[in-house]
Enzyme design. Structure first.
Site: not given
Ligand code: DGJ
Length: 744
Positions: A478, A548
């Site tokens: 990430d 997301d």
């Protein structure tokens, strides 16, 4: 051969199966662009060059007053000479002058494709029909040499470009700008397609007619970004999904970039792509070279759909690498939306137990397992397990998950550091910041300075140590903030403007070391969702968390937009709970499953809360995906209905063999008395018959493609009413043509 050269007239022909790209040396020195487009078999090159015109620009040839660099289609235009359009190269010499005049010198042809030093790029494998033409141009007065590389993937209809700039002088040369590609078209009748967005709304397509002047997209965030994707396409006004000219430019780089088109006074267009010149400067020391990243260029006369399929093929087969390039990806469950930071070993193992019962193959532990991270305010950089939550550590947890027959995956954010971390307390100068100023935080974190060797080594060791000790099968990599306050404490006052690119080189080095040291681990890239969904990352990691926003309706748009440049099999896509956590929408289970199943599939919810009915649904979805992944990732995509233009989003996949296909159609809103909807399939073989697996009905290819498939004929969906309903059909090609009447 894909590269032909007319040595007498210095004309270079780059040919793929369906395209030609032609250049010529003009006036004995200027390397010019003659043509790029559909394959030309017979050519009169003297008619291809467009540059004559009267204008009040300087004339390098005293005897020809109509001849000016301002109209000449140069392959690599430089700043400061008589071309006032967007330059690809801008230099600054020790005496303060900026002028570089690049004159043609020589060429060489190489079988295959050399690797790009320290940078990701497409590659050729043994037996591929790939050739590289390298043309050297130079300014011998200043000692600057430029090697323009063109690699031709003839069977794939792809051309790649990159540039290597070498300082042959004895003094430093400063590069203020060094693009990777510049292509002149003798027309301005194009639309420009870009993929724009924001967090949770990545890669929405925008198609706008070209106007006079410069129109650019780009990023100076230190990442390719959610806001703009490093991809543009030029389309003729009448280009559709199925027909018409389409030119694509895609940048194999994950940092700052610029891409755009300038329409000039003579209605010619110059397309360009490269590292963004803002926040960029490079000190080219004597004897050293600067390698630009690669631009992947595609032309087709068969519309936007074919443009995408060409990109999908090359990125799947000759950009992605490693064990998982061609392998089916495991079905995973990720605990992020299920638990966020609130978990412990017991909870994770309860999810693992349920996952095993459902046929899910991998459990991924997301953020919150290290340091003392109960929320996002601390611990990035402290890559050791939090014993409060995980008493047996990552090694013990991985072992317990493996014992349940599942693979085990782990989240990292290796490029970041929290102020509240042991790492920061030990090395406060390791983050990118300006000394004497309080570093600005974003999500309570700062960016590690990967332009520094010792910082890279720390990250490589910290991540590798866990991968080596704990039996990790998958890593979610990430990256949740952009760079600000550009300054590296590891460099002196000179060279600070190199930081952004040096950061990228450092990051690529770190990823290369970790990934090549762990060839069996599946890596997935992520950046607050899809903030770094670019070809540079795909070179290292064959899948990327797309967004997301896990709402199925939102994903219809995001995945549809992403598919203009990237294959579905690279898009991480998970079924999450309802009401959805990002937009609070409720969508049916089937829709959530169908939308996620076309990508790298998984679940992102607390499986332990499933009802008996839901357990049954998930089991069936997992089984279905396992069947589909045998052929879906390598299949050709056809976009059928654009959700940005109406109430339906539809697409289909045709397997490499052509024997199988899957059709998905999502109807966004239910309406009273809706007119009948038909979708028109593509990519089927005329003369063949297809059987719908769900209904048993048979169709000819012609009926499905030209008369259309009634959306109400779906055999799979028992509940066809309501909002966000998903319709799916699987078809098998029948061996012999045998048409029965439907429902016979
Ligand atoms: C951002 C990612 O996109 C999410 O999926 C999740 O991993 C969080 N970071 C964790 O902090």
């Amino acid at each position: 051969m894909a590269v032909r050269i007319d040595d007498q007239n210095l004309i270079f022909y780059l040919e793929t199966e369906h395209t030609s790209y032609i250049m010529q040396v003009v006036k004995g020195k200027y390397l010019c662009h003659l043509y790029w487009g559909k394959k030309l078999t017979k050519i009169y090159p003297e008619r291809l060059l467009s540059f004559h015109g009267l204008c009040c620009s300087a004339n390098p040839d005293e005897t020809d007053k109509t001849y000016t660099l301002d109209l000449l289609p140069q392959e690599y235009p430089t700043q400061g000479a008589a071309d006032y359009r967007r330059a690809a190269l801008e230099t600054e010499y020790a005496d303060g002058s900026i002028l570089t005049e690049l004159f043609y010198e020589s060429y060489r042809v190489i079988k295959g494709k050399p690797l790009l030093k320290e940078l990701p790029a497409t590659y050729a494998e043994e037996g591929d029909d790939v050739w590289t033409l390298e043309i050297t141009c130079a300014d011998r007065r200043t000692g600057l040499e430029v090697k323009l590389s063109y690699s031709v993937f003839s069977q794939m209809d792809v051309l790649t470009r990159s540039v290597c700039i070498i300082n042959r002088s004895s003094a430093r040369v400063v590069l203020n700008k060094a693009y990777s590609a510049s292509v002149d078209f003798n027309s301005d009748s194009f639309d420009m397609l870009t993929l724009n967005g924001a967090w949770g709304r990545e890669r929405y397509p925008e198609r706008v007619k070209l106007r006079r002047g410069n129109q650019t997209i780009g990023s100076v965030r230190g990442a390719s970004s959610h806001q703009e994707n490093p991809f543009i396409a030029l389309l003729r006004e009448d280009t559709t999904e199925k027909t018409g000219d389409a030119y694509g430019f895609s940048f194999v780089y994950s940092g700052n970039f610029i891409a755009g088109v300038e329409v000039d006074q003579s209605a010619a267009s110059r397309a360009y792509m490269g590292i963004h010149e803002d926040l960029f400067q490079w000190n080219l020391e004597p004897g050293s070279c600067f390698q630009t990243p690669e631009t992947v260029m595609v032309y087709t006369d068969r519309g936007l759909g074919e443009l995408s399929r060409i990109y999908h093929r090359i990125y799947r087969r000759r950009l992605c690498r490693g064990k998982y390039r061609d392998a089916g990806r495991p079905v995973l469950v990720n605990n992020w939306e299920g638990t966020y930071f609130d978990f412990n070993q017991k909870k994770i193992l309860a999810i693992a137990d349920k996952a095993a019962e459902l046929g899910i193959e991998m459990l991924v532990l997301d953020d919150g397992w290290f340091g003392k991270r109960d929320d996002d305010t601390s611990s990035l950089g402290d890559w050791y397990a939090d014993q409060r939550k995980l008493p047996d550590g990552i090694t013990g947890l991985a072992k317990a998950v493996h014992l349940r027959g599942l693979k085990f995956g782990l989240w990292f954010e290796p490029e970041m550091i929290s102020k509240d971390s042991n790492l920061y307390r030990q090395h406060p100068d390791w983050c990118i910041h300006v000394p004497g100023r309080e570093p600005m935080e974003c999500r309570n974190q700062m960016v590690l300075d990967l332009s520094r060797g010792e910082v890279c080594s720390y990250v490589i060791d910290a991540v590798s140590q866990i991968l080596d000790s704990a039996g990790i099968d998958y890593v979610k990599w990430d990256m949740n903030r952009h760079i600000t306050e550009y300054y590296s404490a590891g460099r002196g006052s000179s060279g600070q403007s190199e930081l952004c690119h040096r950061y990228m080189l450092g990051l690529y080095h770190v990823m290369d070391e970790i990934i090549s040291g762990h060839p069996d681990v599946l890596f997935e890239s992520c950046s607050s969702g899809g903030g770094r969904f670019d070809p540079g990352m795909l070179y290292y990691m064959p899948q990327i968390w797309t967004s997301d926003d896990t709402d199925a309706a939102e994903r219809v748009y995001i995945q549809y937009g992403t598919s203009y440049a990237y294959p579905f099999c690279t898009m991480g896509a998970h079924v999450s709970t309802v009401p959805n956590h990002q937009v609070h929408r409720v969508t049916p289970w089937k829709t959530r499953g169908d939308v996620a199943m076309t990508g790298a599939f998984g679940y992102e919810l607390d499986l332990t809360g499933l009802t008996a009915m839901e357990t049954n649904v998930v089991k069936k979805q997992v089984q279905r995906y396992k069947r589909l992944r045998m052929w879906l990732p390598a299949a050709d995509l056809y976009r059928l209905e654009n959700p940005f233009c109406g109430n339906y989003g539809a697409w289909m996949f045709v397997s490499e063999s052509g024997n199988q296909c899957l059709v998905n159609c999502i109807r966004m809103m239910e309406r009273a008395n809706m007119p009948e909807k038909r979708i028109f399939l593509q990519g089927l073989k005329e003369g063949c018959s297809y059987r719908c697996v769900e209904t048993g009905n048979c169709y000819s290819a012609e009926e499905l493609m030209y008369a259309g498939l009634r959306v109400s004929e779906d055999g799979e969906n028992p509940d066809m009413r309501g909002d966000f309903v998903s319709f799916t059909w699987s078809f098998e090609k029948m061996m012999k043509r045998k048409i029965r009447r439907t429902n016979e």
